[in-house]
Scaffold this active site. Structure first.
Site, short mmCIF file in Angstrom:
data_model
loop_
_atom_site.label_atom_id
_atom_site.label_comp_id
_atom_site.label_asym_id
_atom_site.label_seq_id
_atom_site.Cartn_x
_atom_site.Cartn_y
_atom_site.Cartn_z
N ASP A 272 73.72 69.52 45.03
CA ASP A 272 74.20 68.42 44.65
C ASP A 272 72.80 67.57 43.86
O ASP A 272 71.58 68.00 44.38
CB ASP A 272 74.67 67.28 45.38
CG ASP A 272 75.11 66.05 45.16
OD1 ASP A 272 75.78 66.05 43.80
OD2 ASP A 272 74.84 64.81 45.62
N SER A 273 73.03 66.63 43.40
CA SER A 273 72.01 65.79 42.77
C SER A 273 71.47 65.04 43.71
O SER A 273 70.08 64.59 43.77
CB SER A 273 72.58 64.58 41.65
OG SER A 273 73.40 64.04 42.04
N TYR B 213 72.15 62.58 37.87
CA TYR B 213 72.44 63.54 36.89
C TYR B 213 73.11 62.92 35.84
O TYR B 213 73.43 63.62 34.86
CB TYR B 213 72.99 64.99 37.75
CG TYR B 213 72.00 65.85 38.23
CD1 TYR B 213 70.68 65.66 38.42
CD2 TYR B 213 72.48 67.25 38.49
CE1 TYR B 213 70.06 66.49 39.07
CE2 TYR B 213 71.74 68.06 39.13
CZ TYR B 213 70.42 67.60 39.24
OH TYR B 213 69.43 68.62 40.14
N GLY B 214 74.33 62.08 36.30
CA GLY B 214 75.38 61.72 35.55
C GLY B 214 75.02 61.27 34.06
O GLY B 214 75.18 61.65 33.04
N CYS C 29 78.81 68.95 43.53
CA CYS C 29 78.53 68.03 42.47
C CYS C 29 79.36 67.96 41.26
O CYS C 29 79.49 69.15 40.62
CB CYS C 29 76.91 68.00 42.20
SG CYS C 29 76.61 66.91 40.79
N ASN C 30 80.10 67.00 41.19
CA ASN C 30 80.92 67.09 40.04
C ASN C 30 80.36 67.16 38.57
O ASN C 30 80.75 68.02 37.70
CB ASN C 30 82.17 65.92 40.01
CG ASN C 30 82.86 66.22 41.15
OD1 ASN C 30 84.06 66.35 40.78
ND2 ASN C 30 82.58 65.35 42.29
N THR C 31 79.22 66.65 38.24
CA THR C 31 78.46 66.73 37.23
C THR C 31 78.10 67.88 36.92
O THR C 31 77.93 68.43 35.81
CB THR C 31 77.38 65.61 36.88
OG1 THR C 31 77.84 64.38 37.64
CG2 THR C 31 76.70 65.52 35.75
N GLU D 35 73.85 55.93 47.45
CA GLU D 35 72.62 56.30 47.76
C GLU D 35 71.71 55.27 48.63
O GLU D 35 71.01 55.28 49.41
CB GLU D 35 71.97 56.76 46.16
CG GLU D 35 72.38 58.02 45.90
CD GLU D 35 71.55 59.01 46.39
OE1 GLU D 35 70.53 59.06 47.00
OE2 GLU D 35 72.03 60.51 46.16
N CYS E 178 83.40 62.36 41.92
CA CYS E 178 81.95 62.19 42.19
C CYS E 178 81.73 62.53 43.79
O CYS E 178 82.52 61.81 44.36
CB CYS E 178 81.39 61.08 41.64
SG CYS E 178 79.65 61.00 42.06
N THR E 179 80.93 63.51 44.21
CA THR E 179 80.94 63.77 45.39
C THR E 179 80.05 62.59 46.20
O THR E 179 80.33 62.47 47.52
CB THR E 179 80.02 65.14 45.86
OG1 THR E 179 78.90 64.99 45.29
CG2 THR E 179 80.91 66.31 45.29
N HIS E 180 79.65 61.63 45.51
CA HIS E 180 79.14 60.50 46.21
C HIS E 180 80.15 59.48 46.71
O HIS E 180 80.09 58.72 47.59
CB HIS E 180 78.27 59.58 45.40
CG HIS E 180 76.73 60.35 45.24
ND1 HIS E 180 76.64 61.50 44.53
CD2 HIS E 180 75.69 59.57 45.68
CE1 HIS E 180 75.14 61.57 44.56
NE2 HIS E 180 74.62 60.73 45.17
N1 DGL Z 1 77.02 63.65 43.09
C1 DGL Z 1 77.24 63.93 41.66
C2 DGL Z 1 78.63 64.07 41.38
O1 DGL Z 1 79.46 64.61 41.93
C3 DGL Z 1 76.60 62.96 40.81
C4 DGL Z 1 75.83 61.94 41.31
C5 DGL Z 1 74.61 61.63 40.05
O2 DGL Z 1 73.68 62.26 40.05
O3 DGL Z 1 74.75 61.25 39.00
O4 DGL Z 1 78.78 64.01 40.11
#
Ligand code: DGL
Length: 280
Positions: A15-16, A47-48, A79-81, A158, A190-192
């Site tokens: 993940d990011s 990463y978004g 990580c979805n992104t 975060e 988004c996994t966050h």
């Molecule tokens: N956790 C990441 C996701 O699922 C992205 C968060 C990020 O880095 O912008 O997309």
């Protein structure tokens, strides 16, 4: 080209940042005898907002470290992104099975909706890539899909801002349009975001089903381990797991301990050297 896989090799998660820990958390119970290696690229998070090619490059750097140096048997792109930008390339180029979080999230949402109105919250990159929207509509043309970028939720997670009045107010304000939209299902794309699930649920109301795409992805991991006959034959315990971050180890350790409900975790620093990652 897939190589002969070693069932006793670890499963990698990338993940990011710390968001992919929501996927690890869902996996701990389901895969008690496997070893996990997690890598969060905290130094280059988020990463978004990054251009697609940059996300692809960083994702490959993480994947290559885990494949070439740690010899993982399977990669979970938690990580979805990174899934939206890089999954087909990873699946084509890596010699191991690679599982992303978007298709499982789509499946979970299709099973959950009763009124065929589905919302997606995700990073800008994931919304812009259109993976959820395209995949949902490809499965069912008549669906109404509303995708909203909510990058502030990444920062809230975060920062460990997961409860309290201020956090609830911010979530309410961000979700105002979605609340009015009539969706009965909301994909946490988004996994966050699963770490903010109580705030999101309170904001959307109990009539809305939240779909945690990472949790859904673990079902796919289980199915792949079955299908490929790749379950560990020497049982590991999760004390053997390793967590890598490209930034402050202590901060990562504190967040991860709280979120995973563990006393001590083996957290190590990875250095970004030129175009690759190496143990510091
Ligand atoms: N956790 C990441 C996701 O699922 C992205 C968060 C990020 O880095 O912008 O997309």
């Amino acid at each position: 080209m897939q190589k002969k896989l070693n069932p006793n090799a670890p499963i990698g998660f990338i993940d990011s940042g710390v968001g992919g820990l929501s996927v690890v958390k869902a996996a701990l119970d389901k895969l008690p005898n496997e070893q996990f290696i997690y890598l969060g690229d905290e130094a280059r998070m988020p990463y978004g907002p990054r251009p697609a090619q940059e996300v692809i490059d960083y994702t490959f750097q993480m994947a290559n470290f885990l494949v070439d140096i740690k010899h993982i048997k399977m990669l979970v792109v938690a990580c979805n992104t990174a899934t939206a930008r890089a999954l087909p390339l990873l699946q084509a180029q890596l010699p191991i099975p690679v599982i992303g979080v978007i298709e499982p999230g789509v499946k979970g949402a299709l099973a959950a909706t009763h009124n065929d109105q589905i919302g997606v919250i995700a990073t800008q990159g994931t919304v812009e890539a259109g993976s959820y929207q395209n995949s949902l509509r490809a499965s069912r043309e008549d669906l109404s899909v509303i995708a909203v970028p909510t990058p502030n939720f990444v920062q809230m997670a975060e920062n460990g801002q997961l409860s309290g009045d201020d956090a609830q107010r911010e979530v309410d304000a961000t979700l105002a349009a979605l609340r009015e939209s009539g969706v009965d299902t909301l994909i946490l794309g988004c996994t966050h975001f699963p770490f903010l699930a109580p705030l999101i649920q309170a904001s959307m109301g109990d009539q809305v089903t939240l779909v945690d795409s990472g949790r859904q992805a673990i079902r796919q991991v289980v199915a792949a381990l079955d299908e490929l006959d790749l379950w560990a034959t020497t049982p590991f315990s999760h004390d053997d797991d390793i967590y890598y971050t490209t930034d402050a180890v202590e901060r990562f350790h504190d967040l991860a301990k709280t979120w995973l409900n563990e006393d001590v975790l083996d957290v190590r620093l990875l250095a970004i050297v030129d175009e690759h990652l190496e143990e510091a």
